[in-house]
Design a protein around this motif. Structure first.
Motif, short mmCIF file in Angstrom:
data_model
loop_
_atom_site.label_atom_id
_atom_site.label_comp_id
_atom_site.label_asym_id
_atom_site.label_seq_id
_atom_site.Cartn_x
_atom_site.Cartn_y
_atom_site.Cartn_z
N PRO A 68 39.47 6.27 51.97
CA PRO A 68 39.38 6.90 50.56
C PRO A 68 40.11 8.09 50.53
CG PRO A 68 37.41 6.26 51.25
CD PRO A 68 38.21 5.93 52.44
N ALA A 69 40.74 8.68 49.54
CA ALA A 69 41.39 9.94 49.52
C ALA A 69 41.18 10.63 48.15
CB ALA A 69 43.16 9.84 49.69
N ASN A 71 41.94 14.53 46.43
CA ASN A 71 42.75 15.69 46.58
C ASN A 71 42.83 16.01 48.20
OD1 ASN A 71 42.35 15.93 43.97
ND2 ASN A 71 40.50 17.30 44.07
N GLU A 72 43.47 15.11 48.67
CA GLU A 72 43.93 15.55 50.30
C GLU A 72 45.50 15.76 50.40
OE1 GLU A 72 41.57 15.38 52.36
OE2 GLU A 72 40.00 14.18 51.66
N GLY A 73 45.96 16.21 49.34
CA GLY A 73 47.27 16.52 49.43
C GLY A 73 48.01 17.44 50.63
N LEU A 74 47.06 18.04 51.26
CA LEU A 74 47.40 19.14 52.29
C LEU A 74 47.74 18.42 53.64
CD1 LEU A 74 47.75 22.19 53.29
CD2 LEU A 74 45.14 22.22 53.52
N THR A 75 46.97 17.29 53.86
CA THR A 75 46.85 16.59 55.01
C THR A 75 47.23 15.05 55.20
OG1 THR A 75 44.53 16.37 55.14
CG2 THR A 75 45.31 18.37 56.24
N ILE A 76 47.33 14.73 53.98
CA ILE A 76 47.44 13.18 53.76
C ILE A 76 48.66 12.50 54.64
CG2 ILE A 76 48.96 13.45 51.68
CD1 ILE A 76 46.12 10.70 52.34
N SER A 100 42.69 11.23 42.72
CA SER A 100 43.04 12.74 42.96
C SER A 100 43.53 13.42 41.69
CB SER A 100 43.99 12.50 44.20
OG SER A 100 43.23 12.13 45.30
N LYS A 101 43.27 14.65 41.82
CA LYS A 101 43.89 15.77 40.75
C LYS A 101 45.09 16.57 41.21
CE LYS A 101 39.51 15.73 38.22
NZ LYS A 101 38.07 16.57 37.96
N ASP A 102 45.39 16.58 42.34
CA ASP A 102 46.38 17.17 43.23
C ASP A 102 47.45 16.26 43.33
OD1 ASP A 102 45.78 15.55 45.31
OD2 ASP A 102 45.20 17.41 46.56
N ASP A 103 48.25 16.65 44.17
CA ASP A 103 49.61 15.74 44.47
C ASP A 103 49.37 14.84 45.80
OD1 ASP A 103 49.39 17.64 46.60
OD2 ASP A 103 51.53 18.46 46.21
N THR A 104 48.23 14.39 45.87
CA THR A 104 48.14 13.19 46.92
C THR A 104 48.78 12.13 46.76
OG1 THR A 104 45.77 14.05 47.38
CG2 THR A 104 46.18 11.82 48.15
N LEU A 105 48.88 11.43 45.55
CA LEU A 105 49.74 10.39 45.64
C LEU A 105 51.15 10.56 45.36
CD1 LEU A 105 49.71 7.31 44.69
CD2 LEU A 105 49.66 7.85 42.19
N GLN A 106 51.58 11.54 44.90
CA GLN A 106 53.04 11.81 44.89
C GLN A 106 53.54 12.26 46.38
OE1 GLN A 106 54.96 11.58 42.07
NE2 GLN A 106 56.51 11.51 43.63
#
Length: 476
Positions: A68-69, A71-76, A100-106
């Motif tokens: 599960p992820a 808001n893990e954009g920093l390390t994903i 996620s509300k950050d750029d994790t998916l992108q």
């Protein structure tokens, strides 16, 4: 109350404290013994000379790693790279982006050239709606599947992965974890090393990755954390995993597998309904359910535990985040114990009901509360002038010295067994942490547990919380 009666009452209190302390000492000494025996047994019985054959065989059992992820954009990207480089032939990496509300998916789409694919989904779906399923057209990334769904929490994300997987086994891990390349080989061998009992789950030791050097999703250099809060947690994890859970594994009474590294027989996990989305202690609760299910079905079973350092994760370095985490653990502990309260001293469940459940009740749940209110009682006795100073100093010094001795043993046994921290300075630093931990770090843990219990008992609204990742150090 006259002085004679008050002295009798105080004598009884002293006796209770003494007996409680004696029980704890006996329990932890036995724990050290059983964990040592289990570690030696594991090393003697587990030769991995045939791992290459398992890795190369197309008949190797299938495994889906569900991560599960949120808001893990920093390390994903780094974390997925690690999961994609495991030495196993028949596995899938399924990352569930839980709204996620950050750029994790992108970041995942850009890094792995993901495109949305069509896949039939059960119309009676109980989890939060799925917004899209993504795969990469490139063969190098064929093992990767990304599920994008609305936010429903970690348990909901894991259940989504279990339902969409078709593998025999599922591994439920935290996305920030780094698995060593041969981790799945150890897991598979653990599932198949028993013939007389069905292995329903496999857990393992969690190592602290803070300040370690990671490059290309691989652990390049093991370092002691620079942050003191992380150092204390490293010591705590060493005690808990190397001694505590190894001991419970030795007597086949383990009641928790860490959510950071847990593998399950998918069929059994689905039969019990997967993870409970109504609790924040989902990793403990699913083990309770699976064990009860096997007991009720009268099927011989066991849970395996791997002491090898296969999983490395980032722990909180911020005090507020740490307190929130331990607050959540306390609430999850209480929720699970209450839900399965009929197991308490229930001989139907054997060692689980007569030993494991009481341990979790008296030590993991009740002990922090007793410590907190015991401190208040000591201050009250001092204020009233009835504190027995000789007894208080003696029992406090004894408990303090024993706790240090137990921590020293965990450090030295871990060094002897796995020698992850090779510098003498690092070992001495951990031993210094063991000396000051009861005064500096332990009160924080106790306070967090008290706060978590207060929230749960008085129904103070509180969610799962979040951890801000700093990211791992890169090799240069």
């Amino acid at each position: 109350m006259d002085s004679g009666i008050s002295n009798i009452v105080l004598d009884y209190i002293n006796i209770v404290f003494f007996l409680f302390t004696l029980v704890l000492f006996t329990m932890f000494t036995a724990m050290a013994y059983f964990s040592t025996r289990n570690s030696i047994h594991y090393k003697n019985k587990n030769s991995f000379n045939d791992l290459s054959k398992v890795m190369a065989s197309p008949l190797a059992p299938s495994i889906t790693i569900i991560a599960p992820a949120y808001n893990e954009g920093l390390t994903i990207v780094e974390n997925i790279r690690s999961l994609m480089s495991l030495k196993y032939v028949n596995y899938e990496v399924m990352v569930v982006n839980d709204g996620s509300k950050d750029d994790t998916l992108q970041k995942m789409i850009d890094a792995y050239d993901l495109v949305k694919v069509e896949q039939e989904i059960d119309p009676n779906w109980k989890s939060k709606p799925i917004r899209g399923i993504y795969k990469s057209p490139h063969k190098a990334f064929s093992k990767l599947t990304v599920i994008d769904k609305e936010n429903g929490g970690k348990s909901d994300a894991l259940n989504t992965g279990m339902a969409l997987s078709s593998s025999k086994y599922v591994g439920c891990i935290d996305v920030d974890c780094l698995l060593l390349p041969d981790a799945l080989l150890h897991v598979v061998k653990s599932f198949y090393r028993r013939s007389e009992k069905k292995v329903i789950a496999v857990g393992g030791v969690i190592r602290v990755a803070n300040s370690c050097v990671i490059d290309g999703g691989r652990l390049e250099e093991i370092r002691l954390p620079k942050n003191w809060l992380a150092k204390f947690q490293l010591l705590e994890y060493t005690r808990s995993f190397i001694l505590g859970r190894m001991a419970w594994g030795r007597i086949d009474s383990l009641l928790i597998i860490s959510g950071a590294f847990g593998f399950f027989d998918r069929e059994i996990a689905l039969e019990v309904g997967g993870y409970d989305t109504a609790t924040v202690g989902e990793d403990m609760e699913i083990i309770f359910k699976m064990r009860r299910h096997m007991h009720d079905q009268k099927i011989p079973y066991t849970i395996e535990y791997i002491p090898d350092p296969l999983c490395w994760t980032e722990v909180p370095e911020d005090l507020k985040i740490l307190v929130n985490q331990r607050d959540r653990w306390a609430r999850g502990n209480l929720e699970t114990l209450f839900k399965h309260k009929d197991m308490f001293f229930n001989s139907k469940y054997g060692r689980l009901g007569l030993l494991s459940y009481p341990y979790w009740f008296f030590y993991e749940w009740l002990a922090p509360l007793l410590e907190f209110f015991g401190l208040i009682t000591i201050v009250l006795f001092w204020y009233l002038g009835i504190l027995n100073w000789d007894f208080f100093i003696a029992i406090t010094a004894t408990v303090y010295l024993y706790s240090i001795m137990f921590s020293f043993y965990a450090i030295l046994w871990d060094t002897y067994s796995y020698n992850e921290y090779k510098k003498t300075k690092d070992i001495l630093t951990l031993m210094f942490c063991a000396i000051i931990e009861p005064i500096v770090f332990h009160p924080v843990v106790v306070w967090a547990a008290v706060r978590g219990n207060y929230k749960k008992l008085f129904r103070v609204k509180s969610g799962w919380g979040s951890q801000v990742r700093k990211g791992f150090a890169k090799a240069t």
